[in-house]
Scaffold this active site. Structure first.
Site, PDB file in Angstrom:
ATOM      1  N   HIS A   9     -27.597  37.408 -12.344  1.00  0.00           N
ATOM      2  CA  HIS A   9     -26.928  36.106 -12.475  1.00  0.00           C
ATOM      3  C   HIS A   9     -25.418  36.327 -12.238  1.00  0.00           C
ATOM      4  CE1 HIS A   9     -26.370  32.042 -13.426  1.00  0.00           C
ATOM      5  NE2 HIS A   9     -26.677  32.001 -14.703  1.00  0.00           N
ATOM      6  N   ARG A  36     -31.344  29.085  -6.846  1.00  0.00           N
ATOM      7  CA  ARG A  36     -31.832  29.626  -8.126  1.00  0.00           C
ATOM      8  C   ARG A  36     -33.336  29.784  -7.991  1.00  0.00           C
ATOM      9  NH1 ARG A  36     -30.642  27.931 -14.306  1.00  0.00           N
ATOM     10  NH2 ARG A  36     -28.856  29.240 -13.774  1.00  0.00           N
ATOM     11  N   CYS A  64     -24.361  33.011 -22.363  1.00  0.00           N
ATOM     12  CA  CYS A  64     -24.360  32.222 -21.124  1.00  0.00           C
ATOM     13  C   CYS A  64     -24.920  30.814 -21.338  1.00  0.00           C
ATOM     14  CB  CYS A  64     -25.111  32.959 -20.040  1.00  0.00           C
ATOM     15  SG  CYS A  64     -26.855  33.246 -20.407  1.00  0.00           S
TER      16      CYS A  64
HETATM   17  N1  NVA Z   1     -31.800  35.034 -18.925  1.00  0.00           N
HETATM   18  C1  NVA Z   1     -31.829  33.593 -18.862  1.00  0.00           C
HETATM   19  C2  NVA Z   1     -30.499  33.077 -18.388  1.00  0.00           C
HETATM   20  C3  NVA Z   1     -30.402  31.584 -18.309  1.00  0.00           C
HETATM   21  C4  NVA Z   1     -29.093  31.107 -17.790  1.00  0.00           C
HETATM   22  C5  NVA Z   1     -32.938  33.158 -17.933  1.00  0.00           C
HETATM   23  O1  NVA Z   1     -33.129  33.782 -16.889  1.00  0.00           O
HETATM   24  O2  NVA Z   1     -33.659  32.221 -18.262  1.00  0.00           O
HETATM   25  N1   CP Z   2     -26.018  29.636 -17.948  1.00  0.00           N
HETATM   26  C1   CP Z   2     -26.739  28.945 -17.052  1.00  0.00           C
HETATM   27  O1   CP Z   2     -26.957  29.393 -15.929  1.00  0.00           O
HETATM   28  O2   CP Z   2     -27.165  27.738 -17.477  1.00  0.00           O
HETATM   29  P1   CP Z   2     -28.214  26.751 -16.759  1.00  0.00           P
HETATM   30  O3   CP Z   2     -29.556  27.426 -16.820  1.00  0.00           O
HETATM   31  O4   CP Z   2     -28.143  25.497 -17.555  1.00  0.00           O
HETATM   32  O5   CP Z   2     -27.773  26.557 -15.345  1.00  0.00           O
END
Ligand code: NVA
Ligand code: CP
Length: 302
Positions: free
Chosen positions: A130, A103, A261
């Site tokens: 994602h 990530r 999400c």
């Molecule tokens: N769009 C959000 C998704 C988190 C799971 C982010 O990138 O922070």
């Molecule tokens: N939806 C999701 O990816 O959650 P986290 O940021 O908690 O991993």
């Protein structure tokens, strides 16, 4: 089939459908308490340059349930955070572990990591995509609606990594997608162009009601993603009117389901009432991260 899981548009619909079928099987085995150690003796390295609750826990628990082991590696406590090149990290990790989940911010960095790694690399979120979340979302739709076919999907909010991933999904799976974003917050132009070239059926609008009308799957995400925290107040003003609330739900199909999400900012992009209401399948969606990622890991790392 691909070595890596970096973006949905690297994959064929057929191979992704096979992951859904395996997800169903693994979920059933887990629910029935039947052991399914298909990755016994294998290790997943999990590299995190951003925060996480669901992704970390679901990958780590998933590896355990598959008979393997997962290592949590944050950038702040590894040499990655001190500037060790990703090419070296990839080659070294490939000597120790059997798969990497990462990530981070840049999609290019994840692609470089995959190029220099001899083992599968899984995208656990970048600024651009994602894909694991999209697989969990679509699996949730399959569970609640029988199939993703014949559904009309609606995205309201930011043209962010999730919106880009929905565009890829619409191109790969061929379903109808409508995206409502404020001007200036539209999805990535390159992603839109590739989907258009692939014949995807996508409506882009700045009218949330035009997008929501009659749709069967409503979906949103935070207005300020990780890394955009300082834009929070500016974005709150720009996204006024782009909330999923009872009026938007009323404009959608009477049997619509609502996805998010998570994490959510309640009463910003979505009301507390809708999250807790009868159309919400948001917590099934969160659970399905576990099941779908087990299927992705089993497919790539077996
Ligand atoms: N769009 C959000 C998704 C988190 C799971 C982010 O990138 O922070
Ligand atoms: N939806 C999701 O990816 O959650 P986290 O940021 O908690 O991993």
């Amino acid at each position: 089939m691909n070595k890596d899981f970096l973006s949905l548009n690297d994959w064929s619909r057929e191979d992704l459908d096979a992951i859904f079928a395996l997800t169903q099987q693994l979920k059933q085995q887990q629910k029935q308490g039947e052991p399914h150690p298909v990755l016994a003796g294998k290790t997943l390295g999990m590299l995190f340059e951003k925060s996480s609750t669901r992704t970390r826990v679901s990958f780590e628990v998933g590896m355990f349930q598959l008979g393997g082991h997962a290592l949590f590696l944050s950038s702040g406590t590894t040499q990655m955070g001190r500037g060790e090149p990703i090419q070296d990290t990839g080659r070294v990790m490939s000597r120790y572990v059997d798969g990497i989940m990462i990530r981070t911010f840049s999609q290019e960095l994840v692609e470089d990591l995959a190029r220099y790694s001899s083992i599968p690399v899984i995208n656990g979120l970048t600024d651009m995509y994602h894909p694991c979340q999209l697989m969990a979302d679509l699996f949730t739709v399959i569970e609640h609606k029988g199939s993703y076919e014949n559904q009309v999907f609606c995205w309201i909010g930011d043209g962010n990594n999730m919106a880009n991933s929905w565009i890829n999904a619409a191109a790969v799976f061929g379903f109808e997608l409508r995206i409502a974003t404020p001007d200036g917050y539209t999805p990535d132009e390159g992603v839109k162009q590739r989907a258009k070239d692939a014949g995807a059926k996508i409506l882009y609008t700045n009218d949330p009601f035009e997008a929501a009308k009659g749709t069967t799957v409503l979906n949103t995400d935070v207005w300020a993603s990780m890394g955009q925290e300082e834009e929070q107040e500016l974005r709150k003003r720009a996204f006024e009117g782009f909330q999923i609330n009872r009026e938007i739900v009323a404009a959608a199909d009477a049997e619509c389901i609502v996805l998010h999400c998570l994490p959510a900012h309640r009463d910003e992009e979505i009301t507390d009432e809708v999250i807790e209401g009868p159309h919400s399948v948001i917590f099934d969606e969160a659970e399905n991260r576990l099941h779908v990622q087990k299927a992705i890991m089993a497919t790539l790392m077996k």
